[in-house]
Design an enzyme around this catalytic site. Structure first.
Site, short mmCIF file in Angstrom:
data_model
loop_
_atom_site.label_atom_id
_atom_site.label_comp_id
_atom_site.label_asym_id
_atom_site.label_seq_id
_atom_site.Cartn_x
_atom_site.Cartn_y
_atom_site.Cartn_z
N TRP A 105 6.92 -16.34 5.68
CA TRP A 105 6.59 -15.99 6.50
C TRP A 105 4.82 -15.86 6.75
CZ3 TRP A 105 9.84 -17.19 9.96
CH2 TRP A 105 11.29 -16.82 9.70
N ASP A 175 2.42 -7.43 8.58
CA ASP A 175 4.07 -8.26 9.13
C ASP A 175 5.39 -7.49 8.73
OD1 ASP A 175 6.49 -9.59 9.90
OD2 ASP A 175 6.45 -11.34 9.39
N LYS A 199 15.24 -7.47 14.08
CA LYS A 199 15.45 -6.60 12.05
C LYS A 199 16.69 -4.98 12.26
CE LYS A 199 14.26 -10.92 11.33
NZ LYS A 199 13.43 -11.46 11.31
C1 LIG Z 1 11.89 -12.78 10.89
C2 LIG Z 1 10.93 -12.32 10.47
C3 LIG Z 1 10.04 -12.98 11.28
C4 LIG Z 1 9.89 -14.25 12.06
O1 LIG Z 1 10.68 -13.82 13.34
P1 LIG Z 1 11.30 -14.59 14.82
O2 LIG Z 1 10.28 -13.36 16.22
O3 LIG Z 1 11.40 -14.60 15.20
O4 LIG Z 1 8.91 -15.28 14.89
C5 LIG Z 1 8.53 -13.75 11.03
N1 LIG Z 1 8.76 -12.15 9.33
C6 LIG Z 1 9.25 -11.53 8.45
C7 LIG Z 1 8.66 -10.45 7.80
C8 LIG Z 1 10.79 -12.16 9.26
O5 LIG Z 1 11.11 -10.96 8.52
#
Ligand SMILES: *Cc1c(COP(=O)(O)O)cnc(C)c1O
Length: 363
Positions: A105, A175, A199
Site C-alpha cells: 500500500w 493510512d 476493515k
Molecule cells: C485495504 C487497504 C487499502 C486499500 O483499500 P481500498 O479501499 O480497497 O482502496 C489501502 N491501505 C491499507 C493499509 C489497506 O489495508
C-alpha cells in the site's frame, strides 16, 4: 440463516463486523428510527439523515479525541483514491514528500504521488519482504517536504509502527485503514489520517479523512472538484450524495465501541487477543511468524509452516471447521488471521485450539 450458523471470519477486508451492529441494522432495515423507511431510501438532505451523520461524526470525535481544528470527512473511492487525493491537496509548496515504504500500500501511495511531485523514499524493507518497519535517520528527513507519509499498519505483511517519525513542521500523513479504532492514537501527531471503512468500521464504500484545517484549501486549479478536500469540508461531506448506508453502519460501529468502553478498552482486548495468538505461534514447532517481534500487528497476524503444501492444507482444513479466510494475501501466500475489533476473543481461542490439533495430526 441465523446468526448462530455464522462462520468465524478472519478475512483481511471486507471483514467481520460486530454482530450487534448487524442485528441493529436488520431491525432498522425497513423502518429506521421511526422514519417509516430504510436508511437507504432516505434523502441525504432530510433531518433524519442529518441526525445520523452528525451523530456518527460526534461519536468518532469522542472516541478518537479529535480536536476542533480537525475536519472529519466521509468520502468515497476507497483508500486507493486517497493515494491520489493526498498529493493533489497537500503538494502546495515544494511539491516534495518523504515516504517510508513498508508494503504494497505504501508503494502504491508513493507511485501515485510521483505523478504530481517528487517522492523521496527514506527507507524501505522490501528487500526483507517487508518483515519489519525500517527506521530512517531523522537527519535524512526533508525539511521542506510538503508531507511525510507512512502506512501505520501493513495489512498484507502484518507489521505496525511502534514509534512515529518526529517530523516537526512537516505534516505527518498516515493510512490507518487496517488499524483505525483498534488502539488509542494521538490525533494531534498527524496532519491527515485516512482509512477505508471495510476493515474496522463498516461496509466498503466509505473512506474517512481526519484532516487538520490548515491543510485544506491548497489544491491547485486543475484539481477535480470532487477530489478537493475543501469541497467536502465546506459541505459537511454532502457536496453530492454521500455513501449514506455505509455512514449509518459506521455510526452503529462507533456506538458499539463507545458502549464497550472506548478505544482504551478496545486496545486492551486487542492486545490480549494478539498476544495469545503470537504466543501460540512462537511456542509451536510447526508454525512461525516471519515478522520481527517489536513490529508485529495487533490486527493482521501472519504465519507460515515453511511448507506451501502444508499451508494450503491448514487453510482448507480450518475452513472445513468454520474458520474461514485464513489464507495469506495472494502476493505472499502462507496464512494470515485478521483479528479486527469485531473478532471475539472466543474466535481467536478456537483458532489456537485448531492450530494445536493440526500440529499434532500433521507432525
Ligand atoms: C485495504 C487497504 C487499502 C486499500 O483499500 P481500498 O479501499 O480497497 O482502496 C489501502 N491501505 C491499507 C493499509 C489497506 O489495508
Amino acid at each position: 440463516m441465523s446468526f448462530n450458523e455464522r462462520v468465524i471470519n478472519f478475512s483481511a477486508g471486507p471483514s467481520i463486523l460486530p454482530v450487534e451492529v448487524m442485528e441493529q441494522a436488520a431491525r432498522d432495515m425497513l423502518n429506521c428510527n421511526g422514519s417509516g423507511m430504510s436508511v437507504m431510501e432516505m434523502s441525504h438532505r432530510s433531518k433524519d439523515y442529518q441526525n445520523i451523520i452528525d451523530t456518527a461524526e460526534q461519536d468518532l470525535r469522542d472516541l478518537m479525541n479529535i480536536p476542533d481544528n480537525y475536519k472529519v470527512l466521509f468520502l468515497q473511492g476507497g483508500e486507493s483514491m486517497q493515494f491520489a487525493q493526498i498529493p493533489l491537496n497537500l503538494f502546495r509548496n515544494s511539491k516534495k514528500a518523504d515516504f517510508i515504504v513498508t508494503g504494497t500500500w505504501a508503494k502504491k501511495a508513493a507511485s501515485e504521488a510521483k505523478k504530481f511531485g517528487t517522492v523521496n523514499i527514506l527507507a524501505s524493507s522490501e528487500a526483507d519482504i517487508f518483515t519489519y518497519i525500517p527506521k530512517p535517520d531523522p537527519a535524512t528527513y526533508s525539511k521542506d517536504a510538503d508531507y511525510f507519509y507512512i502506512t501505520l499498519n501493513n495489512t498484507i505483511y502484518g507489521t505496525h509502527y511502534n514509534w512515529l517519525p518526529e517530523t516537526g513542521d512537516v505534516p505527518l500523513v498516515t493510512d490507518m485503514s487496517s488499524c483505525i479504532l483498534s488502539e488509542e492514537v494521538d490525533v494531534t501527531k498527524f496532519g491527515l489520517i485516512t482509512a477505508g471503512a471495510q476493515k474496522n468500521i463498516g461496509p466498503a464504500g466509505v473512506t474517512l479523512a481526519i484532516i487538520r484545517e490548515d491543510l485544506i484549501g491548497h489544491a491547485g486549479p486543475n484539481c477535480p472538484t470532487m477530489l478537493d478536500y475543501k469541497t467536502q469540508a465546506d459541505n459537511g461531506s454532502m457536496y453530492n450524495t454521500p455513501p449514506t448506508f455505509g455512514i449509518y453502519i459506521a455510526g452503529l460501529t462507533f456506538k458499539w465501541l463507545k458502549n464497550l468502553g472506548g478505544l482504551k478498552a478496545m486496545e486492551e482486548i486487542n492486545k490480549r487477543k494478539a498476544a495469545k495468538l503470537y504466543d501460540a505461534i512462537d511456542e509451536s514447532k510447526m508454525f512461525r511468524c516471519p515478522v520481527v517481534k517489536e513490529d508485529r500487528s495487533l490486527m493482521n497476524v501472519v504465519f507460515v509452516t515453511g511448507d506451501e503444501t502444508l499451508d494450503k492444507k491448514f487453510v482448507a482444513d480450518a475452513k472445513a471447521e468454520g474458520l474461514v479466510n485464513l489464507g495469506g494475501h495472494r502476493s505472499v501466500g502462507g496464512m494470515r488471521a485478521s483479528i479486527y475489533n469485531a473478532m471475539p476473543e472466543s474466535g481467536v481461542d478456537k483458532l489456537i485450539d485448531f492450530m494445536h490439533r493440526f500440529e499434532k495430526e500433521n507432525a
